[in-house]
Enzyme design. Sequence first.
Site, short mmCIF file in Angstrom:
data_model
loop_
_atom_site.label_atom_id
_atom_site.label_comp_id
_atom_site.label_asym_id
_atom_site.label_seq_id
_atom_site.Cartn_x
_atom_site.Cartn_y
_atom_site.Cartn_z
N GLY A 74 23.66 28.83 19.52
CA GLY A 74 22.40 28.11 19.71
C GLY A 74 22.59 26.83 20.50
N ASN A 75 23.81 26.36 20.57
CA ASN A 75 24.18 25.11 21.27
C ASN A 75 23.54 23.88 20.63
OD1 ASN A 75 25.66 23.85 23.39
ND2 ASN A 75 23.76 23.52 24.51
N THR A 76 23.09 24.00 19.41
CA THR A 76 22.42 22.84 18.79
C THR A 76 23.43 21.91 18.12
OG1 THR A 76 22.03 23.94 16.67
CG2 THR A 76 20.33 24.19 18.36
N HIS A 79 26.01 27.55 12.28
CA HIS A 79 25.79 26.61 11.18
C HIS A 79 27.00 26.57 10.24
CE1 HIS A 79 23.03 24.13 8.78
NE2 HIS A 79 23.74 24.60 7.77
N GLN A 134 -8.08 6.67 18.66
CA GLN A 134 -7.30 5.43 18.60
C GLN A 134 -7.08 5.01 17.15
OE1 GLN A 134 -5.84 3.47 21.26
NE2 GLN A 134 -6.11 5.56 21.93
N GLU A 192 -6.14 -1.37 18.58
CA GLU A 192 -5.05 -1.84 17.72
C GLU A 192 -5.38 -1.87 16.24
OE1 GLU A 192 -5.20 -5.46 20.12
OE2 GLU A 192 -3.02 -5.39 20.11
C1 LIG Z 1 17.47 18.24 16.43
C2 LIG Z 1 18.33 18.90 15.39
C3 LIG Z 1 17.95 18.81 14.07
C4 LIG Z 1 18.73 19.41 13.09
N1 LIG Z 1 18.35 19.31 11.79
C5 LIG Z 1 19.08 19.88 10.83
C6 LIG Z 1 18.71 19.78 9.46
O1 LIG Z 1 17.69 19.18 9.13
N2 LIG Z 1 19.50 20.37 8.54
C7 LIG Z 1 20.64 21.04 8.89
O2 LIG Z 1 21.29 21.57 8.02
N3 LIG Z 1 21.01 21.15 10.16
C8 LIG Z 1 20.27 20.56 11.13
N4 LIG Z 1 20.68 20.65 12.43
C9 LIG Z 1 21.98 21.26 12.72
C10 LIG Z 1 21.89 22.74 13.01
O3 LIG Z 1 21.62 23.43 11.82
C11 LIG Z 1 23.21 23.19 13.57
O4 LIG Z 1 23.41 22.49 14.77
C12 LIG Z 1 23.20 24.65 13.89
O5 LIG Z 1 23.05 25.40 12.74
C13 LIG Z 1 24.44 25.09 14.66
O6 LIG Z 1 24.24 26.41 15.12
P1 LIG Z 1 24.38 26.80 16.64
O7 LIG Z 1 24.22 28.26 16.75
O8 LIG Z 1 23.46 26.02 17.48
O9 LIG Z 1 25.86 26.36 16.95
P2 LIG Z 1 26.58 26.06 18.30
O10 LIG Z 1 26.30 24.68 18.74
O11 LIG Z 1 26.30 27.12 19.30
O12 LIG Z 1 28.08 26.17 17.84
C14 LIG Z 1 28.61 25.27 16.92
C15 LIG Z 1 30.10 25.54 16.66
O13 LIG Z 1 30.23 26.71 15.91
C16 LIG Z 1 31.19 27.60 16.50
N5 LIG Z 1 30.66 28.96 16.35
C17 LIG Z 1 29.39 29.34 16.55
N6 LIG Z 1 29.25 30.63 16.23
C18 LIG Z 1 30.47 31.06 15.85
C19 LIG Z 1 30.97 32.32 15.43
N7 LIG Z 1 30.18 33.38 15.32
N8 LIG Z 1 32.26 32.41 15.13
C20 LIG Z 1 33.09 31.35 15.22
N9 LIG Z 1 32.66 30.15 15.62
C21 LIG Z 1 31.38 30.01 15.93
C22 LIG Z 1 31.29 27.19 17.94
O14 LIG Z 1 32.58 27.42 18.41
C23 LIG Z 1 30.93 25.72 17.89
O15 LIG Z 1 32.08 24.96 17.78
C24 LIG Z 1 19.92 20.09 13.45
C25 LIG Z 1 20.30 20.18 14.79
C26 LIG Z 1 19.51 19.59 15.76
C27 LIG Z 1 19.92 19.67 17.18
#
Ligand SMILES: Cc1cc2nc3c(=O)[nH]c(=O)nc-3n(C[C@H](O)[C@H](O)[C@H](O)COP(=O)(O)OP(=O)(O)OC[C@H]3O[C@@H](n4cnc5c(N)ncnc54)[C@H](O)[C@@H]3O)c2cc1C
Length: 1335
Positions: A268-270, A359, A1200, A1266
Site C-alpha cells: 500500500g506504500n502507506t 500492517h 461562515q 469571524e
Molecule cells: C495517513 C495515515 C494514517 C494512518 N492511521 C493509522 C491508524 O489510525 N492506525 C493504524 O494502526 N495504522 C495507521 N496507519 C498505518 C497503516 O496502517 C500502515 O501504514 C499500513 O498498514 C501499512 O501497510 P502497507 O501495505 O501500506 O505497507 P507498505 O508501506 O507497502 O509496506 C510496509 C513494510 O512492510 C513490508 N511488507 C509489506 N508487505 C509485506 C509482505 N507481504 N511480506 C513481507 N513484508 C512485507 C515492506 O517491506 C515494508 O517494509 C496510517 C497510515 C497513514 C499513511
Amino acid sequence: MSSLPKSDDLIFFVNGRKVIEKAANPEVNLLFYLRKNLHLTGTKYGCGGGGCGACTVMVSRFNPKTNKIRHYPATACLVPICSLHGAAVTTVEGVGSIKTRIHPVQERLAKCHGTQCGFCSPGMVMSIYTLLRNHPEPTPEQITEAIGGNLCRCTGYRTIVESGKTFCGASTVCQMKGSGKCCMDQEERSFENNQEKICTKLYNEDEFQPLDPTQEPIFPPELIRMAEAPNKRRLTFQGERTTWITPVTLDDALELKASFPEAPLIMGNTAEGPSMKFRDAFHPVLISPLGLPELHFVNTTDDGVTIGAGYSLAQLNDVLLSIVSDQPKEKTKTYRALLKHLRTLAGAQIRNMATLGGHVVSRPYFSDLNPILAAGNATINLTSKEGERQIPLNGPYLERLPEADLKSEEIVLSVSIPYSTQWHFVSGLRQAQRQENAFAIVNAGMSVKFEDGTNIIKELKMFYGSVGTTTVSASQTCKQLIGRPWDDHMLSDACRLVLDEIYIPPGAEGGMVAYRRALIISLLFKFYLKVRRGLKKMDPEKFPDIPEEFMSVLEDFPIETPQGLEMFQCVDPNQSPQDPIGRPIMHQSALKHATGEAVYVDDMPPFSQELFLAVVTSTRAHAKIISIDSSEALTLPGVVDVITAEDVPGDNNHQGEILYAQDEVICVGQIVCTVAADTYAHAREAAKKVKITYEDIEPRIITIEQALEHNSFLSAEKKIEKGDVDQAFKNVDQIIEGEVHVEGQEHFYMETQTVLAVPKVEDKEMVLYLGTQFPTRVQEFVAAALNIPRNRIACHMRRAGGAFGGKVTKPSLLGAISAVAAYKTGRPIRFILERRDDILITAGRHPLLGKYKVGFMNNGVIKAADVEYYTNGGCTPDESELVVEFIVLKSETAYNIPNFRCRGRPCKTNLPSNTAFRGFGFPQVSVVAETYITAVASECNLPPEEVKEINMYKRINKTAYKQTFNPEPLRRCWKECLEKSSFHARKLAAEEFNKRNYWKKRGLAVVPMKYSAGVPMAYYLQAAALVHIYLDGTVLVTHGGCELGQGLNTKMIQVASRELNIPESYIHLSETSTIVVPNASFTAGSMGADINGKAVQNACQILMTRLRPIIKKNPNGKWEDWITKAFQESISLSTTGYFKGYQTHMDWKKEEGEPFPYYIYGASCSEVEVDCLTGAHKLLRTDIFVDAAFSINPALDIGQIEGAFIQGMGLYTIEELKYSPEGVLYSRGPDEYKIPTVTEIPEEFYVTLLRSQNPIAIYSSKGLGEAGMFLGSSVLFAIKDAVTAARRERGLTKTFTLNSPATPELIRMTCVDQFTDMIPKDDPSTFTPWSIHVS
Ligand SMILES: Cc1cc2nc3c(=O)[nH]c(=O)nc-3n(C[C@H](O)[C@H](O)[C@H](O)COP(=O)(O)OP(=O)(O)OC[C@H]3O[C@@H](n4cnc5c(N)ncnc54)[C@H](O)[C@@H]3O)c2cc1C
Ligand code: FES
Ligand code: FES
C-alpha cells in the site's frame, strides 16, 4: 544493478486515456505526475502524507481470478506511479467538467453549499464518487465513512454530508431527528411573536440531475486484456536513483527478495511512502508484489480464517463482516474487536491502500490491529526460497526480537486469525485525539481465557500500543495473574503490576506521560468490566453483574451521521425574482471547485525557465549564525542558486519583519536561505545539504512565563478602565483570583502558502501571483526588498484555498523572498510551502495567559473585575500589538461589569511570529471571561447561565471604552437559544443521566456573544471598486477584496445585480489586483463584504445615474439597448466606486473611542457526553443563534457561522500545538495536529439567523466571518459542566479551571479517580519534559 534490464513501459489509464510512460521514475508519486506531467491540476496537494484527502482519486483494478473490477479511493500523494501498471485512475476531471457535463456528485456538492474555498472539494467529490461507484444508493453512514479521511477547514462538513445524503434513499433524508415531523415537509415556518417568515431550504433538490450509474465510464478493455494475458513477465522501472521491480509470480518475488534482501516490498506504500518522504529513508531497489494472486485469498477453516497478505484493510473489513454475520458470536470476538478498530483506523483511502501484510510487517508502534491480532493468537504464514513456515504474531514478534522476526528474504503470505472460544474474551480498546483518522494515544488488545465454567484465569494477554517504540506486551503481569479469579482484587493487582511493567519514562517522546499511564489502567478497567459483563451473560446465576451505572462506559461513542436544520429570513415575497439580495445563492465558483477547474496559484501552468524554491530554516531558537556553507548544495544536479540575506537588494528587515536571517536566528523555523533549482525535488535535496553552524545565545525565551521573567515584550501595555475598581473590591461579598491558559492554533488552510514571482525584462517590473488576504502589503514588502517603487510591482490574487487570517501578513514575507530569488536568478520562481514548512514558518493564533481577580456579591452580581492578558507574540511584531488592542477592547464580552480594568501586552519570545487568526484575539479572551463567570457561579452555588444572565448587558449602554450600543439582539439570541434548545429541560435530563451513569457524564453550556466587527483605524476600512460595462451589456466588477472561500465575490455579484437591476449572469468577477485597485485594505475583520460592497454599490449607482436619462427616454427598452445608446451618446460606461470607510477611532490615552462600527450578537448551546475513563467526548447537539441583521446571502452566512464554529470547537478541544522546551514545533502535519473531521461535528446541529437592523452597513447586513469562532467555546464549557459532575460525584467540589484546549488528556486527568490516583508522580526536577505549553 548493471544486470537489470532497462526500463519497461509503464502503462495505465487516466480518465479513460492511455498513459504510456517510457521513463517511469519509482520515486514519483501519482499526485505529482497528475499535476506536473499530465497537467491535471484538479487533484490537490494538502499534506503529501495521506493525512488530508485533498489528493483523493479513484483507482480501479481488474482481477482476472474473480473477473471483478475493484474501485477504491486512494490518496495520490502516496501512490507511486510504478504501482499503477494495469490500473485505471479516475481524477476529478474524469468525473465531470463544466465544459462537458457536471456529474451529480459535483453538482450537489456545489448546490448544497458544500464548498467554500474549494480546495478540499475535488477530494470530497472523489471520495463520494468512489462510494457511489460501489454503492449507488448508499446509507448516510456510508457517506460519513467515505469522507472520514478528507479534511475541510472551511465548511464544518455538515453541508458536505448533506450533499452526499441526497443520494441516499428518501427515508434517510429527514433532518429533524426525533421531532416526529420531517423538516423537508415544511416550506416555511414563523417565529412566535414575530411576523418574519422563516425559511429552512438553502437549495432546491428538484434541480438535481439524477444519478445514473449506467452513464459511468467503463473500465478500459485493454487493461482487462492485459490482466488476462497468459505470458506476463517481470517489469522493471529504472529511475534516477531507484529501481522498481514488479515480479510476475510468487517464485519470482522470492527470487528477488533473495537477491535484494534489504529491498522493501511496496504494497500500500502507506508505511514506506511517508518514511521515504518525511524521514529520508532511501532504498535503491523497491519490489512490488501487490498484484500477485497468491497474496489475495481468504480461506475459512474450522479453526478460523486465513487472509492473504495482499488484502487491503478495507477488504479485510469486508471479509470479517461477512464472517461475523455468518458465525456464532462466541467465535467472532477477535473479528469484532478488529472491526471496531478498522472503522476508525485512518480514513477510507488509507484503509483501501494499506495491506494486512504491510500492517503486520511494518508494525507501527501505534498499530490498532496488531495488539488485537496478538491477543487473538494470530499467526503469520511466511514463505521464502527455503520453504514455508509459520510464526506467532505475539509479543516477541511485535517487540521485534530477532529470534521471533521474519527473515529479510521472507515474504508474508497470509495471516491466520483463529476463532475465539466459549470461555474466551477478546477486546480492542483505543483512545485518540480525534475519533477517526488519528493515531491512538494509547490502544490495547486484550484477551482472557477462563477455565471452563469458571472465572479463573487460564490465559491472559495484554498488548499496548503507543506506550513505547513498539507494541508492548504486558506478559509478566499476565503470567502473575494466571489462576486468579476475575474480581476486583485481581483488577487492583493487575493495575499495579501493569504500571510497573509498562513504564513510560517522564520525559518520553510523545509526552502526555501521566495521561498515557492513566490510560493503560483505564483501558484495562474497561476490559475488566466488559469481561465481567460477558461472564454474567454466560452464567447469570454464578457471576454477579457490574453495577448498572457502569454499563454505559462499555461502549465507545458511536459515529453518527450528523443531522441539522438551518433557519433564516425568507425574502420579501414582493422582491423581484431577479433580485438576488437575501437569497441563498450558490458560491460563484462552487461548480469550478467541485470539478477541479478553479485555478489556484500552483495550478497555473509553468512559465518558461521557471525555478522552484526550497527553504532552509533555523534549527535553533536563538543563536548566532557562525557560517552558512552552501558549497555542496550548489554542486547538486539542477541547482541554480542559493539565496541569503546578502542577496536582498533593499530592505531585508522591513517594519521589523525579517526576510532572511542575518547574523542571528531568533526562532526555530526562521528562513536562513533558499535554494533555487529546476525541480522541487532538486531544490529540496540541495536544501538538506546546506550546512549552517550556530552558537546559541541566551536567553532563549519560549513561554509567556519566561518572557515575563525577562521582561520581554513586543509593545507597550494597553489598558481600559471603567468605574473605580479598587474601591469596588472593598465592598463585595467574595473575591476570586485565577489564571486561564488558552493555547495557540494553526490555521491549517488547505492550500499551503504559494507564490509565483515572475520578473519582467523591462523597467525592473515584477509580477506576483499569490493567495493572500492583503495584496497591497505584498506589493509594499516586495518593493522594499527589491528597492524599487511600488508602481513596478503587480500582485494578482484570484482565490485562496482558505486563509483565516494566516494570509494577511505572511504572504508579504514569502512574496518578497520569492521576488528576491526571481530578481537574483532572473527567472520565474515557484515557491510552494510544503505543509510541514508552512506550519513551522507561518505560525498561527496567539497563545494567551489571562489572570483575573473578580469581586462579586453572593447573589452572583459581579461588581468588579481586574484582568491582565499576555500573549505569546513570537519573535517579530507582525500584528501582535493590534491583537492585544483587540483583546483589551473586546475583553468585557457580553457582560456589564461596572468596575472593570483590563490590561494586555504581547510577549516577545523565540517562537515563530504569531499572526492574525479568525476572531483576532476574541476567541482567546472570551474564554477567560466565561471562565471567571463560571467560577463566580460555582462560588455562589448558582447555575452558570443564571450568573451570565444577571451580568449580561441588558439595555442601551456604553462599553468599557464608552461606545454606545444596543444589546437588544443579544438578549433575543440568548432567550431564543435557551428556549429553542430546550436548555432547561435538557439540563435536567443530563442531571438524571449523570445520576444513572458513573463513568459517563453529560454537560450543557450556553454562551452569549457580543462580537465587534471591524477595526479601530478608519483608513483600513476604506475600499474601492472598478466597474466596467461592455457593449454587449456584460459587466466586469473588480474590487480590492480577496476571495478566500467566504463568498465575497458572490456577494459582490449580488450587489451589482441589484444596483444595476440586471441578472447575475451578466456580471463577471475575475481577480483582485494591485494594478486595478490600488492600496486596498486587507480582507479580514469580517469587513470584506461590508466595505467592498459599499464600493461596488457606489460604482454601480454612479453608472445608473449616468444611464438614468437614457432609461427614462426608453423605459421599455432592454439593458443592452440602453448600453448601446449610452455608448452612442459618449457616456462613460466605466467608473470607480469608493467607500470612505466607517469612521471608527480609538484614543488609548483617554481609554475611549468608537473603535468598532457595530456589534454582532449571538448565543450557542452545546451538549456533550464525556467518557471519564478515557477523556473522549461526543458532541451531541449544538444550537446557534446569530443576529445577522439582514443576510445578503443566508447560505454563505450560515456557511461562515458553521465553519467558524467547528474551527472554534477545534481550537477549544482537540487542536494542540506541541513545542519542545527548546522551541521546536513537533506538530507540523495532519498526523500530529488534529483539526476536526466529520466525526467531531455535532450529531444534531441547528443554526438560526435572527433578523435585526444595522442601517450603517450595506442593505442592513452584518459581517459574519469571524463571530462563530467563539461560539465553539460552548463545547468547552459543556465539557467543563460534564467534568464538574464527575468531580462532584468523586467528592471534589472546589471550583476548578479547565484550560483550552480541553483535550482528551486534560479531560481524563481532570476527572480524578482511583486510577489517576495510582499514577506515580514524577519529580519535575529530575527530567526534561518532551513538550511544554507556551501560553
Ligand atoms: C495517513 C495515515 C494514517 C494512518 N492511521 C493509522 C491508524 O489510525 N492506525 C493504524 O494502526 N495504522 C495507521 N496507519 C498505518 C497503516 O496502517 C500502515 O501504514 C499500513 O498498514 C501499512 O501497510 P502497507 O501495505 O501500506 O505497507 P507498505 O508501506 O507497502 O509496506 C510496509 C513494510 O512492510 C513490508 N511488507 C509489506 N508487505 C509485506 C509482505 N507481504 N511480506 C513481507 N513484508 C512485507 C515492506 O517491506 C515494508 O517494509 C496510517 C497510515 C497513514 C499513511
Ligand atoms: S495531499 Fe495526499 S492526503 Fe494530503
Ligand atoms: S472548502 Fe473545504 S477546505 Fe475550504
